[in-house]
Scaffold this motif. Structure first.
Motif, mmCIF file in Angstrom:
data_model
loop_
_atom_site.group_PDB
_atom_site.id
_atom_site.type_symbol
_atom_site.label_atom_id
_atom_site.label_comp_id
_atom_site.label_asym_id
_atom_site.label_seq_id
_atom_site.Cartn_x
_atom_site.Cartn_y
_atom_site.Cartn_z
ATOM 1 N N THR A 194 -0.471 11.348 3.077
ATOM 2 C CA THR A 194 -1.771 10.795 3.440
ATOM 3 C C THR A 194 -1.806 10.457 4.929
ATOM 4 O OG1 THR A 194 -1.056 8.543 2.963
ATOM 5 C CG2 THR A 194 -2.070 9.779 1.142
ATOM 6 N N PRO A 230 0.856 -1.202 0.000
ATOM 7 C CA PRO A 230 0.000 0.000 0.000
ATOM 8 C C PRO A 230 0.885 1.243 0.000
ATOM 9 C CG PRO A 230 0.037 -0.994 2.195
ATOM 10 C CD PRO A 230 0.859 -1.879 1.309
ATOM 11 N N ARG A 275 5.649 10.537 -0.616
ATOM 12 C CA ARG A 275 6.557 11.535 -0.045
ATOM 13 C C ARG A 275 7.697 10.918 0.742
ATOM 14 N NH1 ARG A 275 3.246 14.292 -3.258
ATOM 15 N NH2 ARG A 275 3.715 16.515 -3.238
ATOM 16 N N SER A 276 7.727 9.605 0.869
ATOM 17 C CA SER A 276 8.910 9.011 1.475
ATOM 18 C C SER A 276 10.031 9.069 0.454
ATOM 19 C CB SER A 276 8.625 7.569 1.893
ATOM 20 O OG SER A 276 7.585 7.551 2.842
HETATM 21 C C1 LIG Z 1 9.307 17.948 2.208
HETATM 22 C C2 LIG Z 1 9.122 16.788 3.134
HETATM 23 C C3 LIG Z 1 9.179 17.007 4.493
HETATM 24 C C4 LIG Z 1 9.007 15.951 5.374
HETATM 25 N N1 LIG Z 1 9.076 16.203 6.708
HETATM 26 C C5 LIG Z 1 8.880 15.205 7.586
HETATM 27 C C6 LIG Z 1 8.889 15.448 8.994
HETATM 28 O O1 LIG Z 1 9.079 16.567 9.446
HETATM 29 N N2 LIG Z 1 8.659 14.396 9.824
HETATM 30 C C7 LIG Z 1 8.404 13.138 9.358
HETATM 31 O O2 LIG Z 1 8.177 12.239 10.163
HETATM 32 N N3 LIG Z 1 8.404 12.872 8.037
HETATM 33 C C8 LIG Z 1 8.636 13.871 7.149
HETATM 34 N N4 LIG Z 1 8.597 13.599 5.801
HETATM 35 C C9 LIG Z 1 8.346 12.221 5.366
HETATM 36 C C10 LIG Z 1 6.850 11.927 5.192
HETATM 37 O O3 LIG Z 1 6.102 12.499 6.222
HETATM 38 C C11 LIG Z 1 6.614 10.427 5.244
HETATM 39 O O4 LIG Z 1 7.426 9.800 4.301
HETATM 40 C C12 LIG Z 1 5.163 10.029 5.041
HETATM 41 O O5 LIG Z 1 4.998 8.720 5.496
HETATM 42 C C13 LIG Z 1 4.762 10.105 3.578
HETATM 43 O O6 LIG Z 1 3.410 9.770 3.424
HETATM 44 P P1 LIG Z 1 2.802 9.390 2.006
HETATM 45 O O7 LIG Z 1 1.340 9.470 2.080
HETATM 46 O O8 LIG Z 1 3.486 10.169 0.947
HETATM 47 O O9 LIG Z 1 3.198 7.857 1.903
HETATM 48 P P2 LIG Z 1 4.205 7.072 0.957
HETATM 49 O O10 LIG Z 1 5.512 7.737 0.929
HETATM 50 O O11 LIG Z 1 3.551 6.768 -0.324
HETATM 51 O O12 LIG Z 1 4.327 5.743 1.807
HETATM 52 C C14 LIG Z 1 4.985 5.784 3.049
HETATM 53 C C15 LIG Z 1 4.858 4.484 3.795
HETATM 54 O O13 LIG Z 1 3.525 4.326 4.217
HETATM 55 C C16 LIG Z 1 2.976 3.125 3.755
HETATM 56 N N5 LIG Z 1 1.569 3.412 3.480
HETATM 57 C C17 LIG Z 1 1.057 4.451 2.791
HETATM 58 N N6 LIG Z 1 -0.287 4.414 2.799
HETATM 59 C C18 LIG Z 1 -0.641 3.319 3.516
HETATM 60 C C19 LIG Z 1 -1.884 2.715 3.879
HETATM 61 N N7 LIG Z 1 -3.062 3.252 3.516
HETATM 62 N N8 LIG Z 1 -1.865 1.582 4.590
HETATM 63 C C20 LIG Z 1 -0.693 1.036 4.987
HETATM 64 N N9 LIG Z 1 0.505 1.554 4.680
HETATM 65 C C21 LIG Z 1 0.535 2.681 3.953
HETATM 66 C C22 LIG Z 1 3.817 2.756 2.553
HETATM 67 O O14 LIG Z 1 3.815 1.372 2.345
HETATM 68 C C23 LIG Z 1 5.169 3.268 2.941
HETATM 69 O O15 LIG Z 1 5.823 2.333 3.755
HETATM 70 C C24 LIG Z 1 8.775 14.633 4.887
HETATM 71 C C25 LIG Z 1 8.706 14.409 3.516
HETATM 72 C C26 LIG Z 1 8.879 15.472 2.630
HETATM 73 C C27 LIG Z 1 8.795 15.224 1.156
#
Ligand SMILES: Cc1cc2nc3c(=O)[nH]c(=O)nc-3n(C[C@H](O)[C@H](O)[C@H](O)COP(=O)(O)OP(=O)(O)OC[C@H]3O[C@@H](n4cnc5c(N)ncnc54)[C@H](O)[C@@H]3O)c2cc1C
Lengths: 253, 444
Positions: B118, B49, B54-55
């Motif tokens: 998300t 999933p 944003r990771s």
């Molecule tokens: C500019 C920037 C600043 C940031 N600052 C911070 C910060 O200050 N602190 C911090 O902690 N992080 C920070 N991050 C990282 C970001 O918050 C995490 O990577 C977050 O998890 C990304 O969420 P996403 O929805 O993009 O998930 P994705 O990157 O698509 O996925 C992240 C993880 O979540 C899992 N996942 C996603 N959706 C689900 C679901 N519905 N069910 C089960 N698993 C799921 C995926 O398998 C993956 O392991 C930052 C990132 C950016 C780009």
């Protein structure tokens, strides 16, 4: 008309474009009557819209291909809100052009969904709005730029949407005979990134359902009778319509 | 092949290093999740999933396999206006949550530095924010989770319902099942504005002093570090701290971008830009002396969100972020890390340094712990970059620290396994159909 005075019937409410439009209306405090096929999904959507601020959300699960009782079905939807002053028509299927050329069942399905049933609902909606919509009543139908010129890649779908566009244009003309009464608008969408088009390769011209929803929302207040969404398609389709046949037949679109 | 899945060669993580093929399904309704898992299994594929991507590294990639992208599953299920409990589908973005909740007087308990993530993704990484020392990570405020597993179907989890699976799912990297929805405890706000102070500091010791002095009196704290400084100025930077303003109105942010990167840039361009940003910030800060101002939460919490797709500035080879945490007694390690980076001249101009508080979430694999976290970007220069990372790893390991999976695309398995001691316990809770490039690497 401000959103909180809107009482809107939405046909094909489970489509991504419909839902994006409904969210805008919900935030403005509108009342909504949603028609779509899947009862459970309609409930899910309704719960979200209510939480976001809709004054009331009523769901009617039914197959819109069945047009045997359109007037009474629309009346029931209107009654659930104490009357309706807008009808939005969203549903459609893309179908498979290649298959439709050899399998007439596929062609028939494309035409039945996109034109035959949509036409029946449009006509019944026009009646409802003319009779009881009051000031600011509006019918908005989402059609497609595919209906502007027949092209080998999608002319069955295009023919059905083109037919719907003409029908809605006619309704707009009919409404215009009574100034101050109801309006009708055809929103001709270009490429939209929805589940219906998930399998297609995306390019820079692709719009989100939210972008189309903004055009639909605006069309409820002003503009028309034909709006392209996004607007750039007006000029693209103008160019495509102007290409001479001798050249057009060599273009693979 | 099932019709729900579509071939895709364009899906990238935020760092854009790994280019690979996926089959992607984008469910819009919860009832589509179980079939998507079943279809992947029928095709003989492992699945993962994902949210808004944003990771940075490879924890949100599954090359050659299936991705279930939840970002279109974005409905609000219920909001308790009295107690601030929000239940929403997992794909809703934090941005959308705030646009809904701020005018109603509620805010997220904590938020990462971008709002374009998300709810599900933020749970799966148990994300932290500028208020970690006060609020803990997001997992501290998750009350309930709806999970769909390939082997057990739909489940509801809480600290007292299937507690082990609940603890594994907080920070569970998407491996314990698909999060379908979650219930989060929001916090009340009286305005959408922050009273912010910006303090320049000259060296690392001053950072630690200000951080300590701010711990109990400021809800939001973070520092930007100038990574080009060395010697006497090692660790110099700007400390921002803030508290919610008592008035100013409950205006939500707008999602209109001020600028978007349409094409790939070059690392040079990026460093030039960050230098300019840094210099401007320093100048602004100095002209105000202990600059104090009331700002909207948007620029305070999300300074990078004003530019769309800024990650493209690093060019086609992409970039890595290195984010580590060391315990409170690891101050010397932070200095060593900064020395190593300045020495190599390889880091981006800006780094982020922050202190974390002792509050722990239930997550078995959660990154946050009490101590100091340092984060920095590095453009991908191949072997040279990896050699530097190996040097940094040694410093972090010696200090009993660890790296953040959300930012990682290269940590060796041995480092993961020693620094996340609960990993074997966690592994028992994994959904057998699910995996990620990250997990394939670190679980070897
Ligand atoms: C500019 C920037 C600043 C940031 N600052 C911070 C910060 O200050 N602190 C911090 O902690 N992080 C920070 N991050 C990282 C970001 O918050 C995490 O990577 C977050 O998890 C990304 O969420 P996403 O929805 O993009 O998930 P994705 O990157 O698509 O996925 C992240 C993880 O979540 C899992 N996942 C996603 N959706 C689900 C679901 N519905 N069910 C089960 N698993 C799921 C995926 O398998 C993956 O392991 C930052 C990132 C950016 C780009």
């Amino acid at each position: 008309m401000s959103g909180s005075n809107r009482r809107v019937i939405v046909l094909g409410a489970l489509s991504a474009m419909a839902e994006a439009t409904c969210r805008m209306l919900a935030e403005e405090g509108a009342q909504l009557a949603l028609l779509g096929r899947d009862a459970e999904r309609l409930d899910t959507v309704a719960r979200d819209l209510k939480t976001r601020g809709a004054a009331g959300v009523h769901v009617f699960a039914r197959d819109l291909l069945d047009t045997s009782d359109t007037p009474s079905a629309l009346q029931a939807a209107a009654d659930s809100m104490g009357g309706a002053n807008a009808v939005l028509i969203f549903y459609g299927v893309l179908g498979d052009q290649n298959r439709a050329e050899t399998d007439l069942e596929e062609a028939r399905r494309i035409i039945a969904v996109n034109f035959t049933s949509a036409a029946a609902w449009s006509l019944a909606s026009a009646d409802l709005l003319e009779r009881s919509g009051g000031d600011g009543a509006v019918l908005v139908g989402v059609s497609s730029v595919a209906g502007d010129r027949g092209r080998r890649s999608n002319y069955v779908y295009g023919a059905a949407k083109g037919g719907l566009s003409i029908l809605l244009q006619g309704i707009a003309h009919r409404f215009a005979a009574k100034p101050g009464g109801a309006r009708a608008v055809t929103v001709k969408a270009g490429f939209v990134d929805t589940p219906m088009t998930a399998h297609l390769k995306k390019g820079p011209l692709w719009a989100t359902p939210q972008q189309i929803a903004q055009v639909v929302r605006r069309a409820m207040d002003r503009g028309g009778p034909i709006l392209y969404a996004p607007w750039i398609w007006r000029w693209i389709m103008l160019a495509i319509r102007l290409i001479p046949d001798a050249v057009f037949k060599r273009v693979n679109i | 092949m099932s019709t729900a899945y579509v071939n895709d060669d364009t899906r990238l993580s935020w760092g854009r290093v790994v280019r690979s093929h996926h089959l992607i399904a984008k469910p819009r309704f919860v009832d589509e999740i179980a079939p998507a898992l079943a279809d992947a299994s029928v095709m003989g594929l492992r699945a993962l999933p994902v949210g808004l991507g944003r990771s940075y590294g490879d924890s949100n990639l599954n090359p050659g396999g299936a991705l279930i992208d939840l970002s279109k599953l974005d409905r609000i299920v219920a909001f308790d206006t009295q107690n601030g409990v929000l239940r929403a589908d997992s794909g809703i973005s934090l941005s959308d949550i705030l646009r809904f909740s701020v005018p109603r007087g509620w805010f997220l308990p904590t938020t990462p530095g971008t709002r374009f993530v998300t709810l599900g993704g933020s749970i799966a990484n148990d994300v932290h924010g500028k208020n970690h020392h006060a609020a803990g990570s997001v997992g501290c405020s998750i009350r309930r989770v709806g999970l769909v597993r390939s082997d057990r179907g739909a489940l509801e989890l809480a600290s007292d319902i299937e507690p082990e699976l609940f603890a594994a799912t907080i920070g569970g990297l998407g491996l314990t099942g698909v999060i379908a929805w979650a219930e989060i405890q929001m916090v009340p706000i009286v305005s959408a504005y922050i009273e912010q102070e910006v303090l320049p500091f000259d060296d690392l010791d001053s950072f630690f002093d200000i951080a300590e002095a701010s711990q109990n009196t400021f809800e939001h704290t973070v520092a930007w570090i100038d990574c080009t400084a060395s010697g006497r100025h090692l660790g110099r930077g700007l400390f921002t701290r803030g508290n919610w303003a008592p008035e100013g109105g409950l205006d939500a942010h707008s999602d209109k971008l001020k600028l978007t990167m349409p094409v790939d840039g070059t690392p040079l361009a990026f460093n030039a830009l960050s230098l300019r940003v840094l210099n401007t910030m320093i100048r602004t800060a100095q002209s105000f002396k202990a600059a104090e101002s009331r700002v909207h939460y948007e620029p305070h919490l999300y300074p990078l969100d004003a530019i769309g797709a800024w990650n493209r500035l690093y060019g086609r080879a992409g970039f890595y972020q290195y984010q580590c945490i060391v315990p409170p007694d690891g101050r010397a390690a932070i200095a060593e890390l900064l020395c190593a980076i300045a020495d190599e001249g390889a880091g981006s101009v800006l780094g982020v340094l922050k202190s974390f508080g002792p509050k722990r979430s239930p997550g078995l694999l959660s990154f946050p712990m009490e101590g100091f976290t340092l984060a920095m970007d590095f453009c991908n220069a191949g072997a040279r970059t990896h050699a530097l990372f190996a040097r940094l790893d040694a410093i972090v390991r010696a200090a009993n620290g660890r790296l953040y999976a959300a930012k990682d695309g290269r940590m060796p398995a041995s480092m993961f396994q020693t620094s996340y001691p609960e990993w074997a316990r966690f592994a028992k809770q994994i959904d057998p159909l699910l995996t990620s490039a990250f997990w394939d690497r670190v679980s070897q």
